[in-house]
Scaffold this active site. Sequence first.
Site, PDB file in Angstrom:
ATOM      1  N   GLU A 113      15.850  17.989  -6.521  1.00 26.26           N
ATOM      2  CA  GLU A 113      14.734  18.435  -7.361  1.00 26.26           C
ATOM      3  C   GLU A 113      15.269  19.527  -8.268  1.00 26.26           C
ATOM      4  O   GLU A 113      15.787  20.539  -7.777  1.00 26.26           O
ATOM      5  CB  GLU A 113      13.617  19.051  -6.513  1.00 26.26           C
ATOM      6  N   ASP A 160       4.711  29.213  -7.499  1.00 26.59           N
ATOM      7  CA  ASP A 160       6.045  29.544  -6.996  1.00 26.59           C
ATOM      8  C   ASP A 160       6.049  30.947  -6.417  1.00 26.59           C
ATOM      9  O   ASP A 160       5.351  31.838  -6.898  1.00 26.59           O
ATOM     10  CB  ASP A 160       7.077  29.464  -8.128  1.00 26.59           C
TER      11      ASP A 160
END
Length: 245
Positions: free
Chosen positions: A37, A48
């Site tokens: 990824e 995040d």
Amino acid sequence: MEMGKMLVVYMTLGYPNVQSFKDFIIGAVENGADILELGIPPKYAKYDGPVIRKSYDKVKGLDIWPLIEDIRKDVGVPIIALTYLEDWVDQLENFLNMIKDVKLDGILFPDLLIDYIDDLDKIDGIIKNKGLKNVIFTSPSVPDLLIHKVSKISDLFLYYGVRPTTGVPIPVSVKQLINRVRNLVENKLIVGFGLSSESDLRDALSAGADGIAIGTVFIEEIERNGVKSAINLVKKFRAILDEYK
């Protein structure tokens, strides 16, 4: 032959610099990463954690497309771009064409089910019509019926994030969270979004996860001890996964 547990390795594109990034990615694949990824820095990294946000800041302004092309030539495993749909929703076709042009296999939008649920079927169709994989991200806050639905349309695997943001602890055990969804998921169940300790990994695997996705811990290790040390962690995690068939 039955496939073993999957190791999905995340890294922010170009982190900490172009050469070190390439060295890490190639080393990760050589040491057992099944899927990569690659994080494309977003405008607002809403979901995040602080470590990955900091990594985005470090690579701001980098021309990512030639770098992706280079990496694609160097490794043969599937590569998924990870970025926020919010940044691209108004130019989605163009963005997906760019993803296809650099020969990435697909895309993971972590905000798809959270902020664009009403457009899920439409966006899934657009991605797949381009010949790209749509890896869907889900989490404990997603209702059971929706987890079941998206598990059937997600490509490669269903990504189940066990924490509200990457690298941030939660009060409920990993085992409990996976026990809840294992029977809902008609797909490979990959668990991530904050897994870092060996006990987290083992808990996830013994509860029935088909693999793990790890990113934050590699970024931290590169920051502290360099790329070689982070590659050794890939090797260590691969060995743990291989204990579970």
